[in-house]
Design an enzyme around this catalytic site. Structure first.
Site: not given
Length: 387
Positions: A91, A343, A373
């Site tokens: 991510c 995302h 995160c």
């Protein structure tokens, strides 16, 4: 030490991953359009000066494989003399791209970089081809690879209620919708072509995934999706599935000034940190603490903060433990976050940084933090300073 600065930053609109506006647009095209856009917006820059293109992408297979950074840079017409590399910190991939460019500039290994990231989650799902080593079970909880269950765990450990999560998600959609209506995304969104519901070619100007009708009542009707029997995390309090790309022009400060280019922000400090994979969503806390210490500031010195909203149950514990609960509405995700915008994994780090820099300009703020995160237990953070 040389200073790394952000000269420009843009992103695509966020397209819905299921039958969305970018269903017929490849990830390389999303990326290449932004690369071209940066050069068009900054004509003082000679493209031959580009040292490297550093591009974040998580699922590096199919259209996103074989070094998508190079494929996209060639599509964009960037001189073949420039390098190109695809990086993967899950991510945090495109924030890692920011860090790699900044470190290169600080150590004299180049002065001009195009960085960014992409993820077309409609074409390459996040679990495509995932095959964990069986031996990981010896020291990693089995559910650690299931992001929704890690959010459930983090929420339970920190006493985050279903109602708190729903309220956080409603806030995300409301603020993202308000930012759209009021034109606060206009400076960061770089319109590119997509297709409407009937298949007609259109110029996509706005994010497709925001749901302004989201309410506490509509979210309360959703069932927990990851732990149906005992959970609290729903699809409505999780980041939306979306397709998109983001990009930045990162340069050595004196070089940018010599060319008369704008200095939108300086990279003040950077950090990564690890945490238990079972609570991967907690990573922003140690990463932020490191970045703040390296910048010589405290969390109270920050004017604006972008915390990636992987899940409401993940974001709220981070806000709580960073001591920011009392300033959420004044400082955190003021234009909404990933619950509303989505995302797209490899895109998000540079996306939240782009939104942050635009917010800092809008509010005439000095210091900002972007943090997120990372699956399997990491966090990444960047402190930006307007100069």
């Amino acid at each position: 030490m040389k200073q790394a600065v952000i000269v420009d930053c843009i992103r695509t609109p966020m397209g819905r991953s299921k039958a969305g506006v970018f269903r017929n647009v490849r990830a390389e095209t999303l990326s290449a359009e932004l690369m071209k856009g940066l050069l068009l917006r900054n004509p003082q820059l000679d493209p031959n000066a580009i040292e490297d293109v550093i591009w974040g992408c998580v699922q590096q297979t199919l259209e996103q494989g074989f070094n998508i950074a190079r494929n996209a840079s060639l599509l964009a017409g960037i001189p073949k003399t420039a390098g190109a590399v695809t990086v993967n910190r899950l991510c945090g991939s495109s924030m890692e791209a920011i860090h790699q460019a900044a470190r290169a500039i600080m150590t004299g290994m180049g002065d001009t970089f195009i960085i960014g990231g992409v993820e077309h989650m409609g074409h390459v799902p996040m679990n495509h081809g995932v095959d964990f080593h069986p031996g990981l079970a010896n020291n990693v909880a089995k559910a650690s690879g299931m992001m929704g269950l890690t959010a459930e765990m983090l929420g339970k450990l920190h006493g985050i209620s279903r109602e708190q999560q729903d309220a956080f998600a409603v806030r995300s959609h409301q603020r993202a919708h308000a930012a759209t209506v009021e034109g606060r995304f206009a400076k960061e969104i770089y319109a590119i072509e997509g297709h409407d519901a009937n298949g007609a070619l259109i110029k996509v100007l706005h994010d497709e995934v925001i749901r302004p009708e989201t309410s506490m009542e509509s979210l309360a009707a959703l069932r927990p999706v990851f732990d149906p029997a005992n959970g609290t995390v729903t699809a409505g309090t999780s980041s939306a599935l979306s397709d998109g790309a983001s990009a930045m022009l990162v340069m050595e400060e004196s070089k940018a000034r010599a060319l008369g280019l704008p200095i939108r922000a300086r990279i003040r400090s950077m950090a990564v940190a690890g945490c238990d994979a079972a609570i991967m969503g907690y990573g922003p806390v140690p990463a932020t603490q490191k970045a703040l210490a390296r910048a010589g500031i405290t969390v109270n010195d920050l004017d604006v903060i972008e915390l990636n909203e992987a899940f409401a149950a993940q974001s709220l514990p981070c806000v709580k433990d960073l001591g920011l609960l009392d300033v959420v509405d004044e400082k955190i995700n003021l234009n909404g976050g990933a619950i509303a915008l989505g995302h797209p994994l490899g895109c998000s780090g540079a996306r939240i940084s782009t939104t942050l820099i635009n917010l800092m300009e809008h509010k005439d703020a000095t210091l900002g933090l972007a943090t997120m995160c990372i699956g399997l237990g990491q966090g990444i953070a960047t402190v930006f300073e307007r100069v």
